[in-house]
Design an enzyme around this catalytic site. Structure first.
Site, PDB file in Angstrom:
ATOM      1  N   GLU A 222       0.926  -1.605   0.001  1.00  0.00           N
ATOM      2  CA  GLU A 222       0.043  -0.041  -0.309  1.00  0.00           C
ATOM      3  C   GLU A 222       0.902   1.320   0.354  1.00  0.00           C
ATOM      4  OE1 GLU A 222      -3.116   0.100   3.043  1.00  0.00           O
ATOM      5  OE2 GLU A 222      -3.909  -2.233   2.411  1.00  0.00           O
ATOM      6  N   GLU A 313      -5.329  -7.367  -0.114  1.00  0.00           N
ATOM      7  CA  GLU A 313      -6.048  -7.295   1.402  1.00  0.00           C
ATOM      8  C   GLU A 313      -7.403  -7.614   0.379  1.00  0.00           C
ATOM      9  OE1 GLU A 313      -5.006  -5.210   3.885  1.00  0.00           O
ATOM     10  OE2 GLU A 313      -2.816  -4.888   3.793  1.00  0.00           O
TER      11      GLU A 313
END
Length: 689
Positions: A222, A313
């Site tokens: 991320e 995720e």
């Protein structure tokens, strides 16, 4: 594993290649797969019964599919010295990709028992984290867990790293660590601390390598979001850190058991892709599954690179139906989101969890290991359209398998009651939600169970009808239509304020008998059920006060009256969040005295688009301006508050009309209805501060 995925031949070839030929390995590998696939196809055809032409044709098609898949998606790992464990894992991933199946994954093994007890299955892919490994953190033991999971349970492991500041002056969210400065000063203590931390992780990866297991390694996850310190210095610094890590772990520490994954946010944020030579997999965290969403963005950015696309995720488990257009490699549900303690059944209702894990397209831990595999077929909702209270369903165990064993018994149960026996079995089920268990037994006495859900229900007259809402929560894709799509795993959520409303156009007048609202945890404390025949003037049918906090199902019965439009008007929330609804179901009968709905005629979309309203947020004692196309003048303008009360009525005799928003306008949402000879009616919304 079929023999065309055997990596021993690649071992021999790679050992004899000179280093300067390494860059040609992907092309060599594709050619080898093509030759091996042809030899395998020839072998299959030679050993098949020549009279069984249908079977021969099936194997021909299978051989071609496998060869083409391996040619395009069977790229070598970016590390030319990848060991046998890594190559076998990559071959497994290649064999799954774009086959219409997906590997199930779960972050944090503390949720394994819950998943097993709920679904009867376990995820194939387990997520681990190196958080805790840095000095002063107390240690990390996830490598031991991963070794047990892969070596002794037969699963797959993925690691990410919530890396605290290398200088020890903050966690992974800190802005105290300046990555760009550290990387530009190799003699600085900060740079040395980066290497120290990487070396600590490398030591754990070395233990896993020595144990004979490979892992999917997803470092600097991320980064493009810029909320972690490794992304705060921008793309160039982050890519430099990723490549430093790759060089340190592969070339300095000799780690050859890693499959390198990069987390990208597609085109929604800056693309910091580190390079084809250091990335094996590309994953999206919390993807947008719409037609032009994350999968489409990955195709535009990385579609020609031969990489595999996964879901690093996610919160809600993916709907396997989407695999036909978006064939993601795997999903990874993030920790508590499989069962959020603050919500009943979490972001994934128990029935949804059971349905996904038992779907034949979802690969679980059971599928990676030898033994019988009970597959009870596809879950479905069946509507009782003849309203006799019973529907015939087909239970299909054709997807079940037993490796080299043979299945001799298929038994179907609901609760503890046996429904019947057979690979394919039909039975009549009453209206209701039926969790049905398939039990299989093999000739050698081994057993396995699988589940399927058959939901028999009346068809809601609100199903997929036009709807409007006061607002939609930003950034989560929980749009209005989700609450009337018949799917209890999707939901609508509003902005975090009161009041909010959800309006449904049933298309004609109905005698409404029952309204069922499936609230998520962000439910309504006080709300009103309203009806209308024009979508403007509303009648309060039922008022609910002091409703309990948390997820619940409200069944609103014995309703009087009937209408075309229905609205749920939320006055007060139970949480600090907005209003969130999984599904709204409406049941009733057609109103025999209903007048036909007069359709709007003689107006085009282009004409409607010329009608402008500004500003959309108006301060008191200022003017709201309405611009109309000339052919709509004169027109009647009606302004209603959100409770359906008429506030102003005017005749607009020119194409630009201004309305003073005086003290008669309380703060809140308003809408204007416009009527003219050329437009039957038109609605525009604005807000008063």
């Amino acid at each position: 594993m079929n023999w065309w995925f055997d990596t021993s031949s690649k071992n021999c070839i790679r050992k004899n290649l000179q280093p300067h030929f390494v860059k040609f390995l992907p092309l060599c590998r594709a050619a080898i797969y093509l030759i091996l696939g042809m030899l395998n196809l020839s072998y299959l055809l030679t050993n098949l019964n020549s009279n069984n032409m249908k079977t021969r044709l099936l194997y021909v098609m299978l051989g071609i599919m496998v060869m083409s898949q391996q040619f395009f998606y069977g790229q070598s790992l970016v590390n030319p010295r990848a060991n046998e464990a890594a190559r076998k894992l990559k071959a497994l991933l290649d064999s799954v990709y774009q086959t219409g199946k997906i590997i199930s994954g779960q972050m944090d093994d503390s949720y394994l028992t819950y998943i097993k007890n709920t679904t009867g299955k376990e995820p194939a892919l387990m997520g681990y984290d190196f958080n805790g490994i840095c000095p002063g953190q107390g240690g990390n033991y996830d490598a031991d867990k991963a070794i047990r999971w892969v070596k002794y349970r037969g699963g797959i492991a993925q690691f990410n790293w919530h890396w605290i500041s290398p200088d020890g002056n903050g966690d992974f969210y800190t802005n105290n660590f300046n990555l760009a400065n550290a990387l530009n000063n190799p003699n600085s203590q900060s740079y040395k601390n980066i290497l120290r931390d990487i070396d600590l992780v490398a030591a754990e990866c070395k233990r896993m390598q020595d144990s004979g297991i490979a892992i999917i390694w997803r470092p600097l996850h991320e980064a493009e979001g810029r909320w972690f310190w490794w992304g705060m210095s921008g793309g160039e610094a982050c890519k430099k850190l990723y490549r430093l890590m790759y060089d340190r772990m592969v070339n300095y520490h000799g780690l050859n058991n890693l499959i390198w994954a990069w987390t990208s946010y597609g085109t929604t944020k800056e693309n910091w892709y580190p390079g084809d030579d250091v990335v094996d997999l590309i994953v999206y965290d919390y993807p947008d599954y719409s037609a032009n969403g994350s999968w489409s963005q990955f195709q535009s950015l990385f579609g020609n690179k031969g990489k595999l696309f996964g879901i690093g995720e996610d919160g809600k488990l993916i709907n396997p139906d989407i695999l036909s257009s978006q064939p993601w490699l795997y999903f990874m549900t993030w920790a508590y989101m499989v069962k959020d303690p603050s919500m009943k059944d979490g972001k994934n209702p128990k029935d949804w969890l059971l349905q996904v894990y038992n779907d034949p397209r979802v690969i679980t831990l059971e599928d990676l290991n030898v033994g019988p595999k009970a597959k009870a077929g596809y879950s479905e909702t069946i509507f009782d359209d003849d309203e006799n209270g019973i529907e015939r369903v087909t239970l299909d165990a054709s997807f079940s398998s037993a490796d080299n064993d043979s299945i001799v018994e298929y038994i179907w149960y609901e609760n503890t009651t046996e429904l019947g026996r057979g690979k394919i079995f039909q039975c009549d089920l009453p209206v209701g939600n039926h969790r049905i268990r398939l039990s299989i037994k093999t000739q050698s006495g081994k057993e396995s169970s699988g589940w399927v859900i058959k939901n028999i229900k009346r068809r809601s007259i609100a199903l997929n009808k036009p709807c409007k809402v006061s607002s939609t929560e930003s950034g989560y894709g929980n749009v209005a239509k989700n609450a009337i799509d018949g799917d209890l795993s999707t939901r609508w959520s509003s902005a975090y304020s009161d009041p909010q409303w959800f309006q449904i156009d049933l298309g004609q007048k109905y005698n409404i008998e029952l309204v069922v609202i499936y609230w998520e945890n962000a439910s309504a404390k006080n709300y009103i059920l309203q009806e209308s025949n024009d979508g403007i003037v509303w009648t309060n049918v039922l008022t609910k006060q002091n409703m309990p906090t948390g997820a619940r199902t409200d069944s609103l019965k014995n309703l009087q009256g009937g209408a075309r439009y229905l609205r749920i008007y939320g006055e007060k929330r139970t949480t600090q969040w907005g209003y969130s609804i999984y599904e709204i179901e409406v049941f009733g009968s057609e109103n025999e005295n209903a007048e036909p709905i007069e359709e709007v005629t003689d107006v085009t979309v282009n004409e409607e688009s010329k009608i402008l309203l500004y500003p959309t947020v108006v301060n008191k004692n200022s003017y709201l301006t309405i611009c109309l196309p000339n052919r709509c003048v004169p027109a009647e303008l009606f302004i209603y508050c959100n409770q359906g009360r008429l506030v102003k009525k005017m005749i607009a005799d020119r194409d630009k009309w201004s309305v003073l928003v005086d003290d008669s306008f309380a703060s809140g949402i308003y809408h204007i209805m416009l009527k003219s000879k050329r437009i039957k009616e038109n609605h525009f919304y604005f807000m008063v501060n």
